[in-house]
Design an enzyme around this catalytic site. Sequence first.
Site, PDB file in Angstrom:
ATOM      1  N   LYS A  79       5.936   8.362   6.487  1.00 43.28           N
ATOM      2  CA  LYS A  79       5.098   7.353   5.819  1.00 43.28           C
ATOM      3  C   LYS A  79       4.813   6.185   6.747  1.00 43.28           C
ATOM      4  O   LYS A  79       3.702   5.622   6.752  1.00 43.28           O
ATOM      5  CB  LYS A  79       5.803   6.854   4.545  1.00 43.28           C
ATOM      6  CG  LYS A  79       5.041   5.752   3.781  1.00 43.28           C
ATOM      7  CD  LYS A  79       3.629   6.192   3.419  1.00 43.28           C
ATOM      8  CE  LYS A  79       2.969   5.313   2.373  1.00 43.28           C
ATOM      9  NZ  LYS A  79       2.994   3.890   2.584  1.00 43.28           N
ATOM     10  N   SER A 129       1.579   7.608  -0.598  1.00 43.15           N
ATOM     11  CA  SER A 129       0.371   6.917  -0.156  1.00 43.15           C
ATOM     12  C   SER A 129      -0.788   7.224  -1.099  1.00 43.15           C
ATOM     13  O   SER A 129      -0.879   8.307  -1.659  1.00 43.15           O
ATOM     14  CB  SER A 129      -0.005   7.338   1.264  1.00 43.15           C
ATOM     15  OG  SER A 129      -1.228   6.726   1.647  1.00 43.15           O
ATOM     16  N   HIS A 134       2.106   7.306   9.004  1.00 47.33           N
ATOM     17  CA  HIS A 134       0.868   7.263   8.222  1.00 47.33           C
ATOM     18  C   HIS A 134       0.297   5.844   8.219  1.00 47.33           C
ATOM     19  O   HIS A 134      -0.891   5.623   8.469  1.00 47.33           O
ATOM     20  CB  HIS A 134       1.149   7.715   6.789  1.00 47.33           C
ATOM     21  CG  HIS A 134       0.055   7.391   5.804  1.00 47.33           C
ATOM     22  ND1 HIS A 134      -0.139   6.119   5.295  1.00 47.33           N
ATOM     23  CD2 HIS A 134      -0.898   8.167   5.238  1.00 47.33           C
ATOM     24  CE1 HIS A 134      -1.169   6.128   4.474  1.00 47.33           C
ATOM     25  NE2 HIS A 134      -1.639   7.359   4.411  1.00 47.33           N
ATOM     26  N   ASN A 135       1.147   4.862   7.935  1.00 41.73           N
ATOM     27  CA  ASN A 135       0.681   3.482   7.854  1.00 41.73           C
ATOM     28  C   ASN A 135       0.221   2.948   9.198  1.00 41.73           C
ATOM     29  O   ASN A 135      -0.725   2.160   9.273  1.00 41.73           O
ATOM     30  CB  ASN A 135       1.785   2.592   7.281  1.00 41.73           C
ATOM     31  CG  ASN A 135       1.970   2.781   5.788  1.00 41.73           C
ATOM     32  OD1 ASN A 135       1.561   3.788   5.231  1.00 41.73           O
ATOM     33  ND2 ASN A 135       2.604   1.831   5.137  1.00 41.73           N
ATOM     34  N   GLU A 184      -3.113   4.268   9.785  1.00 42.75           N
ATOM     35  CA  GLU A 184      -3.977   3.509   8.876  1.00 42.75           C
ATOM     36  C   GLU A 184      -4.406   2.188   9.519  1.00 42.75           C
ATOM     37  O   GLU A 184      -5.578   1.795   9.437  1.00 42.75           O
ATOM     38  CB  GLU A 184      -3.227   3.257   7.574  1.00 42.75           C
ATOM     39  CG  GLU A 184      -3.949   2.429   6.543  1.00 42.75           C
ATOM     40  CD  GLU A 184      -3.054   2.121   5.356  1.00 42.75           C
ATOM     41  OE1 GLU A 184      -3.002   0.939   4.948  1.00 42.75           O
ATOM     42  OE2 GLU A 184      -2.403   3.057   4.834  1.00 42.75           O
TER      43      GLU A 184
END
Length: 468
Positions: A182, A128, A185-186, A189
Amino acid sequence: MFKQQVGVIGMAIMGKNLALNIESKGYTVSIFNRTPKSTNEVILNNPNKNIKPYYTLKNFVKSIIKPRRIFIMVKSGKATIEVINYLIKFISKKDIIIDCGNTYYKNSIKMNNKLNSMGFYYIGAGISGGEEGALKGPAIMPGGNLTAYKLILPIFKKIAASYKNEPCVNYIGKNGSGHYVKMIHNGIEYSDMQLISETYFILKKGLNLNNKQISKIFENWNKGELNSYLIEITKNILIKKDKNKKYLIDVISDEANNKGTGKWMCEEALNLKEPLNLIMQSVFMRYISNMKKQRLKASKILKCSENKYKIKNKINFIKKIKQSLYFSKIISYAQGFSQLTKASKKNKWNLNYSNIAKIFRSGCIIKAKLLQNITNSYIKNPNIKNILLTKYFSNIINNYQNSLRDVIIFSIRLGIPIPVFNASISYYDSYRCANLSTNLIQAQRDYFGAHTYKRIDKNGIYHTKWLK
């Protein structure tokens, strides 16, 4: 023949920048792209670099010293699978393939098992930080074979972002765990971006502030507890003008796209029975944003509230908006890490949540000051069920919850859409509520389907014939 130390496949922006990052840390790099034009452009625009172009995968593989360390940065999904399947025709046992794309974690698990069974190593590394991060130092989330990770770690440490001299990379766990993190994380986000956009809309449409004023507010907020990458870029976005001296934000269409990682996280939440309402609402908001024609038509037919609600003390109310944003941001991270906890248990990953929070502290899109507090919380107690139950975060949300209620009431009265702020207080009130209205739902289920129910006054499973 002198051989290169590292290989990178995929010369779009991210792959190109990753190759340049690796080279800048003292490594010699071989590069390959399906179309030679992109490969040639990298060489042409970056002369005097220890980067060599190759135009067939066979020659590319031959150029790299064993055990080969090959980074793949191509479009996730079919393209990544095709590249790896073709690549394995030329590589040798114990060569390491590092998949740096947004690969779906179940595909990552399959590829890990397939390559390991063939004697190759596979690392599914979530990366990222966007194009700048790939070039200057991203946050890296590697999962897969531990032996392979140790072999690639020296490179990871050099190319990763750092926080107080600590590289933002840690071993996540086996098989698809790196790509799962990940994905989380997204998802965070998504909700973080939506919360900031709702905040911007309240300031602009609710308080009638101009772009320069709002930018200054975000700039001030970025000096305190809300400090983050997304707040930082938002203050810059709001004052950027185009060639005609118009504020660019005012002429950008409100149709927000997505690449699917937020949707994956929501699907996973449903499978795990995890209440991920903030991130789900963020995904849904992107969907409704793309219903532009319908929204334009609806705006002429469907009425807004006629209630007028003026704020007497704007400075005080802006403080409440700030507290609402921080409150909701905490809820978003709490939901993300709660889902990680369930996924870790289901997949037997044994995730280290303090290490994961450390990775996010720099180099990535959700980089934020509060991540140090999340790190500290998990260091004190690695078995936290939900960060909302910790002393640090419970004190904040208890103090800020009334501000969010006031901001929501203000926005609803003016007809300003705030789906994620609403989801935030809904989750908070549901999570803190010892007795929910769902006892009636279970009674209804038993009434029409004999689904049974539990009682709070005695043990056992019960069914009632409700019409007798």
